[in-house]
Design a protein around this motif. Sequence first.
Motif, PDB file in Angstrom:
ATOM      1  N   ALA A 166      36.456  29.334  32.120  1.00 16.98           N
ATOM      2  CA  ALA A 166      35.850  28.537  33.183  1.00 16.98           C
ATOM      3  C   ALA A 166      35.890  27.055  32.824  1.00 16.98           C
ATOM      4  CB  ALA A 166      34.414  28.993  33.416  1.00 16.98           C
ATOM      5  N   GLU A 167      35.603  26.747  31.571  1.00 11.65           N
ATOM      6  CA  GLU A 167      35.644  25.358  31.111  1.00 11.65           C
ATOM      7  C   GLU A 167      37.046  24.774  31.256  1.00 11.65           C
ATOM      8  OE1 GLU A 167      35.192  23.194  26.826  1.00 11.65           O
ATOM      9  OE2 GLU A 167      33.736  24.774  27.290  1.00 11.65           O
ATOM     10  N   ARG A 168      38.049  25.527  30.868  1.00  6.10           N
ATOM     11  CA  ARG A 168      39.435  25.052  30.980  1.00  6.10           C
ATOM     12  C   ARG A 168      39.866  24.895  32.433  1.00  6.10           C
ATOM     13  NH1 ARG A 168      43.298  27.841  26.428  1.00  6.10           N
ATOM     14  NH2 ARG A 168      42.027  27.287  24.628  1.00  6.10           N
ATOM     15  N   LEU A 169      39.345  25.755  33.313  1.00  5.99           N
ATOM     16  CA  LEU A 169      39.714  25.692  34.731  1.00  5.99           C
ATOM     17  C   LEU A 169      38.898  24.655  35.494  1.00  5.99           C
ATOM     18  CD1 LEU A 169      40.028  29.528  35.407  1.00  5.99           C
ATOM     19  CD2 LEU A 169      41.907  27.874  35.222  1.00  5.99           C
ATOM     20  N   GLY A 170      37.809  24.175  34.914  1.00  9.52           N
ATOM     21  CA  GLY A 170      36.981  23.165  35.571  1.00  9.52           C
ATOM     22  C   GLY A 170      36.040  23.737  36.606  1.00  9.52           C
ATOM     23  N   ILE A 171      35.626  24.989  36.416  1.00 12.54           N
ATOM     24  CA  ILE A 171      34.680  25.634  37.331  1.00 12.54           C
ATOM     25  C   ILE A 171      33.530  26.220  36.512  1.00 12.54           C
ATOM     26  CG2 ILE A 171      36.404  26.130  39.101  1.00 12.54           C
ATOM     27  CD1 ILE A 171      36.605  28.974  38.033  1.00 12.54           C
ATOM     28  N   CYS A 172      32.483  26.646  37.188  1.00 10.04           N
ATOM     29  CA  CYS A 172      31.348  27.230  36.479  1.00 10.04           C
ATOM     30  C   CYS A 172      31.643  28.688  36.119  1.00 10.04           C
ATOM     31  CB  CYS A 172      30.074  27.123  37.307  1.00 10.04           C
ATOM     32  SG  CYS A 172      30.028  28.189  38.752  1.00 10.04           S
ATOM     33  N   VAL A 173      30.854  29.222  35.210  1.00 15.80           N
ATOM     34  CA  VAL A 173      31.054  30.595  34.744  1.00 15.80           C
ATOM     35  C   VAL A 173      30.851  31.593  35.891  1.00 15.80           C
ATOM     36  CG1 VAL A 173      30.248  32.358  33.130  1.00 15.80           C
ATOM     37  CG2 VAL A 173      30.379  29.994  32.409  1.00 15.80           C
ATOM     38  N   GLY A 174      29.892  31.323  36.759  1.00 13.69           N
ATOM     39  CA  GLY A 174      29.645  32.213  37.895  1.00 13.69           C
ATOM     40  C   GLY A 174      30.851  32.315  38.814  1.00 13.69           C
ATOM     41  N   SER A 175      31.504  31.191  39.063  1.00 11.45           N
ATOM     42  CA  SER A 175      32.704  31.204  39.901  1.00 11.45           C
ATOM     43  C   SER A 175      33.849  31.929  39.202  1.00 11.45           C
ATOM     44  CB  SER A 175      33.132  29.781  40.244  1.00 11.45           C
ATOM     45  OG  SER A 175      32.159  29.153  41.049  1.00 11.45           O
ATOM     46  N   ALA A 176      33.963  31.739  37.888  1.00 10.23           N
ATOM     47  CA  ALA A 176      35.009  32.434  37.129  1.00 10.23           C
ATOM     48  C   ALA A 176      34.769  33.944  37.158  1.00 10.23           C
ATOM     49  CB  ALA A 176      35.053  31.930  35.691  1.00 10.23           C
ATOM     50  N   LYS A 177      33.510  34.350  37.030  1.00  9.93           N
ATOM     51  CA  LYS A 177      33.199  35.779  37.081  1.00  9.93           C
ATOM     52  C   LYS A 177      33.501  36.343  38.464  1.00  9.93           C
ATOM     53  CE  LYS A 177      29.697  39.223  36.160  1.00  9.93           C
ATOM     54  NZ  LYS A 177      28.313  39.483  35.762  1.00  9.93           N
ATOM     55  N   SER A 178      33.206  35.572  39.490  1.00 12.65           N
ATOM     56  CA  SER A 178      33.517  35.997  40.851  1.00 12.65           C
ATOM     57  C   SER A 178      35.023  36.200  41.021  1.00 12.65           C
ATOM     58  CB  SER A 178      33.008  34.953  41.841  1.00 12.65           C
ATOM     59  OG  SER A 178      33.385  35.275  43.151  1.00 12.65           O
ATOM     60  N   LEU A 179      35.821  35.287  40.484  1.00 12.16           N
ATOM     61  CA  LEU A 179      37.276  35.438  40.546  1.00 12.16           C
ATOM     62  C   LEU A 179      37.729  36.678  39.774  1.00 12.16           C
ATOM     63  CD1 LEU A 179      38.474  31.733  40.055  1.00 12.16           C
ATOM     64  CD2 LEU A 179      38.520  33.072  42.171  1.00 12.16           C
ATOM     65  N   ALA A 180      37.081  36.947  38.646  1.00 11.04           N
ATOM     66  CA  ALA A 180      37.433  38.127  37.849  1.00 11.04           C
ATOM     67  C   ALA A 180      37.072  39.414  38.590  1.00 11.04           C
ATOM     68  CB  ALA A 180      36.731  38.076  36.501  1.00 11.04           C
ATOM     69  N   LEU A 181      35.908  39.445  39.214  1.00 11.28           N
ATOM     70  CA  LEU A 181      35.480  40.648  39.933  1.00 11.28           C
ATOM     71  C   LEU A 181      36.367  40.926  41.155  1.00 11.28           C
ATOM     72  CD1 LEU A 181      31.597  40.268  39.744  1.00 11.28           C
ATOM     73  CD2 LEU A 181      33.035  41.897  38.497  1.00 11.28           C
ATOM     74  N   ARG A 182      36.911  39.861  41.762  1.00 11.31           N
ATOM     75  CA  ARG A 182      37.808  40.030  42.907  1.00 11.31           C
ATOM     76  C   ARG A 182      39.238  40.327  42.481  1.00 11.31           C
ATOM     77  NH1 ARG A 182      37.269  35.005  46.544  1.00 11.31           N
ATOM     78  NH2 ARG A 182      37.051  34.051  44.521  1.00 11.31           N
ATOM     79  N   GLY A 183      39.516  40.259  41.168  1.00 10.28           N
ATOM     80  CA  GLY A 183      40.851  40.560  40.674  1.00 10.28           C
ATOM     81  C   GLY A 183      41.801  39.381  40.656  1.00 10.28           C
ATOM     82  N   VAL A 184      41.309  38.194  40.997  1.00 14.43           N
ATOM     83  CA  VAL A 184      42.160  37.003  40.990  1.00 14.43           C
ATOM     84  C   VAL A 184      42.406  36.547  39.554  1.00 14.43           C
ATOM     85  CG1 VAL A 184      42.319  34.588  41.727  1.00 14.43           C
ATOM     86  CG2 VAL A 184      41.325  36.293  43.260  1.00 14.43           C
ATOM     87  N   LEU A 185      41.360  36.532  38.758  1.00 10.24           N
ATOM     88  CA  LEU A 185      41.452  36.165  37.348  1.00 10.24           C
ATOM     89  C   LEU A 185      41.468  37.448  36.528  1.00 10.24           C
ATOM     90  CD1 LEU A 185      41.364  33.882  35.219  1.00 10.24           C
ATOM     91  CD2 LEU A 185      38.878  34.054  35.281  1.00 10.24           C
ATOM     92  N   PRO A 186      42.575  37.749  35.858  1.00 13.08           N
ATOM     93  CA  PRO A 186      42.646  39.003  35.099  1.00 13.08           C
ATOM     94  C   PRO A 186      41.761  38.945  33.856  1.00 13.08           C
ATOM     95  CG  PRO A 186      44.665  37.756  34.835  1.00 13.08           C
ATOM     96  CD  PRO A 186      43.818  36.998  35.806  1.00 13.08           C
ATOM     97  N   ALA A 187      40.603  39.563  33.938  1.00  9.80           N
ATOM     98  CA  ALA A 187      39.660  39.600  32.820  1.00  9.80           C
ATOM     99  C   ALA A 187      39.241  41.039  32.583  1.00  9.80           C
ATOM    100  CB  ALA A 187      38.451  38.731  33.137  1.00  9.80           C
ATOM    101  N   THR A 188      38.946  41.364  31.343  1.00 14.80           N
ATOM    102  CA  THR A 188      38.554  42.727  31.002  1.00 14.80           C
ATOM    103  C   THR A 188      37.299  42.717  30.146  1.00 14.80           C
ATOM    104  OG1 THR A 188      39.968  42.679  29.050  1.00 14.80           O
ATOM    105  CG2 THR A 188      40.921  43.610  31.064  1.00 14.80           C
ATOM    106  N   GLN A 189      36.609  43.846  30.175  1.00 14.78           N
ATOM    107  CA  GLN A 189      35.456  44.086  29.322  1.00 14.78           C
ATOM    108  C   GLN A 189      35.712  45.356  28.526  1.00 14.78           C
ATOM    109  OE1 GLN A 189      32.454  44.199  32.551  1.00 14.78           O
ATOM    110  NE2 GLN A 189      31.277  42.836  31.228  1.00 14.78           N
ATOM    111  N   ALA A 190      35.311  45.378  27.257  1.00 17.79           N
ATOM    112  CA  ALA A 190      35.476  46.578  26.448  1.00 17.79           C
ATOM    113  C   ALA A 190      34.591  47.703  26.982  1.00 17.79           C
ATOM    114  CB  ALA A 190      35.140  46.289  24.992  1.00 17.79           C
ATOM    115  N   MET A 191      33.395  47.331  27.435  1.00 18.18           N
ATOM    116  CA  MET A 191      32.470  48.278  28.059  1.00 18.18           C
ATOM    117  C   MET A 191      31.537  47.481  28.960  1.00 18.18           C
ATOM    118  SD  MET A 191      29.731  49.165  25.108  1.00 18.18           S
ATOM    119  CE  MET A 191      30.505  48.813  23.567  1.00 18.18           C
ATOM    120  N   PRO A 192      30.892  48.118  29.935  1.00 20.85           N
ATOM    121  CA  PRO A 192      29.993  47.386  30.824  1.00 20.85           C
ATOM    122  C   PRO A 192      28.916  46.636  30.028  1.00 20.85           C
ATOM    123  CG  PRO A 192      30.373  49.583  31.662  1.00 20.85           C
ATOM    124  CD  PRO A 192      30.993  49.528  30.297  1.00 20.85           C
TER     125      PRO A 192
END
Length: 79
Positions: free
Chosen positions: A8-34
Amino acid sequence: MISLAKAAERLGICVGSAKSLALRGVLPATQAMPGSQWLVPVEALTSEAVRIGVQRVIARRPKFYEEYQYDRLIRLPGL
């Protein structure tokens, strides 16, 4: 791989917006477990889909984002 906060810092957006992009599948992010930390591949930050998603996030910001972000006074309507 970097954390979602660093992405999020590198993209210039807040963490909440980055998480929203990840949840929508725009930003490919993964979690080892919930509940664990989100990890993002560094190469994904330069993809076209992520760039467009970030542009949409930035377009939703208020016109005077910088002033709005750092305003330390409470603005009361009508005053």
